[in-house]
Write an enzyme that holds these catalytic residues in place. Structure first.
Site, PDB file in Angstrom:
ATOM      1  N   SER A   1       0.853  -0.881  -0.423  1.00  0.00           N
ATOM      2  CA  SER A   1      -0.156  -0.247   0.004  1.00  0.00           C
ATOM      3  C   SER A   1       1.012   1.080  -0.292  1.00  0.00           C
ATOM      4  CB  SER A   1      -0.757   0.430   0.569  1.00  0.00           C
ATOM      5  OG  SER A   1      -2.229   0.989   0.778  1.00  0.00           O
TER       6      SER A   1
ATOM      7  N   ASP B   1      -8.705  -5.910  -5.016  1.00  0.00           N
ATOM      8  CA  ASP B   1      -8.474  -4.700  -4.911  1.00  0.00           C
ATOM      9  C   ASP B   1      -9.765  -3.700  -5.385  1.00  0.00           C
ATOM     10  OD1 ASP B   1      -7.578  -2.322  -3.985  1.00  0.00           O
ATOM     11  OD2 ASP B   1      -5.530  -3.310  -3.853  1.00  0.00           O
TER      12      ASP B   1
ATOM     13  N   HIS C   1      -7.865  -4.505  -0.513  1.00  0.00           N
ATOM     14  CA  HIS C   1      -6.657  -4.427  -0.551  1.00  0.00           C
ATOM     15  C   HIS C   1      -5.989  -4.730   0.501  1.00  0.00           C
ATOM     16  CE1 HIS C   1      -3.907  -1.077  -1.384  1.00  0.00           C
ATOM     17  NE2 HIS C   1      -3.823  -0.652   0.430  1.00  0.00           N
TER      18      HIS C   1
END
Lengths: 380, 380
Positions: free
Chosen positions: B143, B311, B341
């Site tokens: 991320s 995601d 995610h």
């Protein structure tokens, strides 16, 4: 003879008091509607009426929000069909909602109860009964209009001969409830919301409504489409990469979303937004019917199901779920588009083909009442 | 000999003044960090250091948020590697951020400038230099940590021999900017935000931060997973289907999101949330490097790219984009999960395989400096 108003003219039909599914009473309800095309046939049997159901912030002016899809010679051909579209219960475009006058004075505001999709459908049925109609050729709707269409097939299985459900699920998903709650919360946290009783105070929760819309818009539009249009471009004349964060220095997409929010503030009431959004969280055709799949299996109305491949709000697997379990599937269609959920509003070419196909297949497919009659004949 | 603190102990390293990419100066920056495993090797050449980069609201305690993936015998094996994780610039877990003391008194608050991912990486480089280190075996992050990892390969191509970029894109998409702006807006519209200078006022924008987190969480978790867990179930003891809308009568998913929001309020600073979220909107490895694909092509560090099939925040096509254009692709991996995610944080079994594979492939693949040396040998 059905007394219909002039073509396209916004008309208000009183339907009396209405009791919601959850037991509240809304007094003196009025339903606003528009119609296009002449009505032909039996108001209690075979006729040419098509009921079109609008989405969350839509209204009865279906020829505008479905531009090119309804009209003379259009896929929903008003030379052949009589099209009626009502403003939903709780709305702000003529039908009774939070911003309407309360019989006891003032606006409804927080006195307006929570409504369900079933309430929306039942007010429409009462509205049609008030016109003297208890039967129609078809009901068609996308997004929230699709939820109403699906409920029509279950609540009034003998009314619509055919149905077309677009970009909808059999019930709200937890994700949808979450994102809908986030929008409601954005409005409720606006100090100008005043618990829903802001009417006449000179203050309205514009910032909250705008925030809710910006958020909603990101679920209506696919990230591919939004990225194609804006990427990381700066809004012309602004610098979103400055030394300090500044709400006035925006990326182009922020300006676009601000514009979407502002546009809604100019045309829509925050109270209506909250009420109608809440009703979507209550959408569940399985409630009181033995669960989702049992409810779907009960559907006898030949129904076309349509979805969008890139829809993140009502993902295509939800339409597949409906199509695999519905008692009478007319056909399944997929809109292929980067646009996401809103594709059913903007991919006019594809949607036109789908609606023409729906009309043609309905012409060639016996309705539930046709089948019942055939069955009756066999029985003799 | 590198003077490293006791294993796992939160340690603060001053790095002096720091000038941001956009030209602001942050005085007297401190970087908080933790380390696990012994450091071996040349601090300016081959060594066993792995830098692990945390996500948006993460911190330096990587063995907690990546539980089971870092430790003795774990995929990132601290018997073999020295692992360091720093708290990001602008954070609230020890590194200088909006809630830190300003040298002139009071908290930084609105005086804290906007930062970019590149600023985060450059502060880390300054931090490592302060420790006497200018080289490492690998940098790994998911991320926002993946964004930093990607920038590491471009800003300091000679420092990390290998890189692993997880659930990240080469730049912010317009959709991401939109959803990130919505979160910032939720905090800014909280009257307790006070323009970012709420420290010491006795009021803090908890409601806004909670709203931002609820919203963010819906992008971290796939709708399939959330729906599997909550569907349309009511929170036990509450009735979300009552006659009037009531924020205290919730669906289970609303309660779950409220809990996620509350948990973040208890452990995170709203000013940090705004600052770090903003930096993600500025993520664009193409800026000043001739565009995205030209930047990707310049990457010489052997890099593994990892994504999650479900995601919606950093869709898998964004990792495909990186993998197809990167100058030195070590491998491409996909986590298959309904979680979305956050799968890189919670699908420990899959992530473990991927990280072990990354370590093993790095062992068998020449680094850019290895290749340069070989090239040098050929030249002789």
């Amino acid at each position: 003879m059905i007394p219909l108003p002039p073509e396209g003219e916004l008309t208000h039909q009183p339907i009396g008091d209405f009791q919601t599914e959850a037991g509240a009473v809304i007094r003196d309800v009025t339903v606003a509607y528009q119609r296009w095309g002449e009505f032909h046939g039996d108001p209690h049997g075979r006729n040419n009426l098509i009921l079109v159901e609008h989405a969350l912030t839509g209204d009865s002016n279906a020829v505008v929000w479905w531009d090119g899809l309804i009209g003379p010679g259009a896929p929903i051909d008003t030379d052949r069909f009589c099209v009626i579209c009502t403003n939903v219960l709780g709305g702000c475009s003529g039908t009774t909602g939070p911003s309407s006058d309360h019989p006891d004075g003032g606006k409804w505001g927080s006195r307006f109860p929570a409504t369900s999709i079933r309430d929306h459908v039942r007010t429409e049925a009462h509205f049609l009964e008030a016109l003297g109609i208890t039967s129609m050729h078809a009901v068609i709707g996308g997004s929230m209009g699709g939820a109403r269409t699906l409920e029509w097939t279950l609540m009034y299985p003998d009314w619509a001969n055919y149905a077309c459900v677009i970009a909808m699920s059999a019930r709200a998903s937890a994700w949808q409830i979450g994102i809908q709650s986030a929008q409601i919360s954005a409005i409720e946290r606006d100090p100008d919301w005043q618990g829903g009783d802001y009417y006449g105070t000179g203050r309205s929760p514009d910032a909250g409504l705008s925030a809710a819309r910006r958020l909603a818009h990101l679920t209506y539009r696919g990230e591919l489409e939004i990225d194609e249009r804006f990427g990381t471009m700066a809004q012309p004349g602004e610098n979103p990469l400055g030394a300090f964060r500044d709400r006035q220095q925006r990326f182009a997409v922020q300006s676009y979303l601000d514009y979407q929010g502002q546009r809604l503030v100019e045309r829509f009431d925050a109270g209506s937004y909250v009420t109608i959004t809440e009703s979507l969280s209550r959408h569940d055709i399985g409630r009181g019917r033995g669960g989702l799949n049992r409810a779907l299996a009960q559907i006898t109305v030949p129904t076309m199901v349509v979805g969008v491949d890139t829809d993140i709000l009502y993902p295509f697997h939800q339409q597949e779920h409906i199509s695999r379990n519905i008692g009478n599937l007319l056909a399944m269609n997929k809109i292929v588009s980067p646009v996401g959920h809103d594709a059913f509003l903007v991919e006019t070419r594809q949607m036109g083909h789908i609606l023409r196909n729906f009309i043609a297949m309905a012409d060639q497919t016996p309705s539930a009442s046709d089948l019942a009659k055939e069955q009756g004949n066999y029985d003799i």
